[in-house]
Design a protein around this motif. Structure first.
Motif, PDB file in Angstrom:
ATOM      1  N   UNK A   1      98.699 -14.712 126.359  1.00 16.45           N
ATOM      2  CA  UNK A   1      97.969 -14.836 125.357  1.00 16.45           C
ATOM      3  C   UNK A   1      98.336 -14.106 124.159  1.00 16.45           C
ATOM      4  N   UNK A   2      98.145 -14.575 123.025  1.00 15.76           N
ATOM      5  CA  UNK A   2      98.806 -13.778 122.077  1.00 15.76           C
ATOM      6  C   UNK A   2      98.315 -12.459 121.954  1.00 15.76           C
ATOM      7  N   UNK A   3      99.245 -11.518 121.436  1.00 20.61           N
ATOM      8  CA  UNK A   3      98.712  -9.897 121.425  1.00 20.61           C
ATOM      9  C   UNK A   3      98.923  -9.646 119.892  1.00 20.61           C
ATOM     10  N   UNK A   4      98.072  -8.839 119.409  1.00 19.31           N
ATOM     11  CA  UNK A   4      98.088  -8.465 117.841  1.00 19.31           C
ATOM     12  C   UNK A   4      97.979  -6.841 117.942  1.00 19.31           C
ATOM     13  N   UNK A   5      98.695  -6.501 116.816  1.00 15.93           N
ATOM     14  CA  UNK A   5      98.825  -4.834 116.587  1.00 15.93           C
ATOM     15  C   UNK A   5      98.593  -4.867 115.070  1.00 15.93           C
ATOM     16  N   UNK A   6      98.475  -3.681 114.601  1.00 14.66           N
ATOM     17  CA  UNK A   6      98.478  -3.347 113.111  1.00 14.66           C
ATOM     18  C   UNK A   6      99.835  -3.311 112.480  1.00 14.66           C
ATOM     19  N   UNK A   7     100.907  -3.210 113.140  1.00 17.45           N
ATOM     20  CA  UNK A   7     102.166  -3.244 112.832  1.00 17.45           C
ATOM     21  C   UNK A   7     103.096  -3.959 113.565  1.00 17.45           C
ATOM     22  N   UNK A   8     104.074  -4.467 113.005  1.00 20.46           N
ATOM     23  CA  UNK A   8     105.304  -5.200 113.437  1.00 20.46           C
ATOM     24  C   UNK A   8     106.281  -4.333 114.602  1.00 20.46           C
ATOM     25  N   UNK A   9     106.227  -2.957 114.230  1.00 24.13           N
ATOM     26  CA  UNK A   9     107.013  -2.123 114.779  1.00 24.13           C
ATOM     27  C   UNK A   9     106.433  -1.962 116.465  1.00 24.13           C
ATOM     28  N   UNK A  10     105.050  -1.832 116.327  1.00 28.06           N
ATOM     29  CA  UNK A  10     104.402  -1.712 117.538  1.00 28.06           C
ATOM     30  C   UNK A  10     104.508  -2.780 118.577  1.00 28.06           C
ATOM     31  N   UNK A  11     104.582  -4.329 118.143  1.00 27.94           N
ATOM     32  CA  UNK A  11     104.596  -5.143 118.851  1.00 27.94           C
ATOM     33  C   UNK A  11     106.024  -5.388 119.217  1.00 27.94           C
TER      34      UNK A  11
ATOM     35  N   UNK B   1     108.311  -2.787 119.720  1.00 26.44           N
ATOM     36  CA  UNK B   1     108.476  -1.993 120.815  1.00 26.44           C
ATOM     37  C   UNK B   1     107.946  -2.474 122.055  1.00 26.44           C
ATOM     38  N   UNK B   2     106.735  -3.305 122.089  1.00 20.04           N
ATOM     39  CA  UNK B   2     106.424  -4.103 123.215  1.00 20.04           C
ATOM     40  C   UNK B   2     107.398  -5.129 123.709  1.00 20.04           C
ATOM     41  N   UNK B   3     107.929  -5.688 122.863  1.00 18.24           N
ATOM     42  CA  UNK B   3     108.740  -6.831 123.145  1.00 18.24           C
ATOM     43  C   UNK B   3     110.017  -6.422 123.723  1.00 18.24           C
TER      44      UNK B   3
ATOM     45  N   UNK C   1     111.724  -1.745 116.510  1.00 19.47           N
ATOM     46  CA  UNK C   1     112.837  -2.323 115.583  1.00 19.47           C
ATOM     47  C   UNK C   1     112.476  -2.338 114.033  1.00 19.47           C
ATOM     48  N   UNK C   2     113.501  -1.939 113.411  1.00 14.82           N
ATOM     49  CA  UNK C   2     113.105  -1.739 111.823  1.00 14.82           C
ATOM     50  C   UNK C   2     113.271  -3.119 111.198  1.00 14.82           C
ATOM     51  N   UNK C   3     112.475  -3.865 111.628  1.00 14.21           N
ATOM     52  CA  UNK C   3     112.032  -5.347 111.156  1.00 14.21           C
ATOM     53  C   UNK C   3     112.283  -5.464 109.473  1.00 14.21           C
ATOM     54  N   UNK C   4     111.405  -4.584 108.888  1.00 16.26           N
ATOM     55  CA  UNK C   4     111.114  -4.732 107.622  1.00 16.26           C
ATOM     56  C   UNK C   4     112.173  -4.251 106.666  1.00 16.26           C
ATOM     57  N   UNK C   5     113.233  -3.329 107.110  1.00 22.07           N
ATOM     58  CA  UNK C   5     114.419  -2.964 106.661  1.00 22.07           C
ATOM     59  C   UNK C   5     115.588  -3.966 106.869  1.00 22.07           C
TER      60      UNK C   5
END
Length: 143
Positions: free
Chosen positions: A74-84, A86-88, A93-97
């Motif tokens: 099932x899809x997982x959600x979080x407040x930030x892309x960094x948290x997900x 890390x899970x992955x 990862x510094x995805x925004x940068x």
């Protein structure tokens, strides 16, 4: 699935290629995948693929949060892309940068140092030494 154009379409972009990530845990974790990255730091998507082209993960973010979809889960959600991320992958990862780095801008990311010296040849390397565990991210961009 492409993202819709945001308020600044000139800032939106698309990159694809191969990604290698090593996280210095005990034992070390290594992650290799094909990738597609699109959008911008505000609203974007990172899709990871196996060597055979199968979708491994679809990570999407917007100002309201992030969603990670993996096959059979099932899809997982979080407040930030960094948290997900890390899970992955085992590290945030510094995805925004990463978008700035791919444009050739050596924008700082906390704990990360990017080497953009080979970007013209389609290669980018970023290392995180702090906080532990150390991480080494390498991208090879398709032409």
């Amino acid at each position: 699935m492409p993202l819709e154009s945001g308020p600044n379409p000139q800032d939106s972009a698309f990159w694809s290629g191969r990604l290698a990530l090593t996280v210095a845990t005990e034992p070390a974790q290594s992650f290799f995948a094909g990738f597609e990255l699109e959008g911008d730091a505000r609203t974007g998507a990172l899709r990871l693929f196996s060597p055979l082209g199968n979708l491994l993960a679809d990570l999407r973010w917007s100002p309201t949060g992030a969603t990670l979809t993996t096959p059979g889960q099932p899809p997982r959600t979080a407040a930030s892309v960094e948290a997900l991320s890390r899970e992955l992958t085992g590290t945030a990862l510094p995805l925004r940068t990463l978008f700035a780095w791919l444009r050739g801008d050596a924008e700082p990311a906390e704990g990360w140092q990017a080497d953009l010296s080979q970007l013209a040849d389609g290669r980018l390397r970023a290392q995180r030494l702090d906080p532990a565990p150390a991480a080494d991210l390498r991208l090879i961009l398709e032409r």
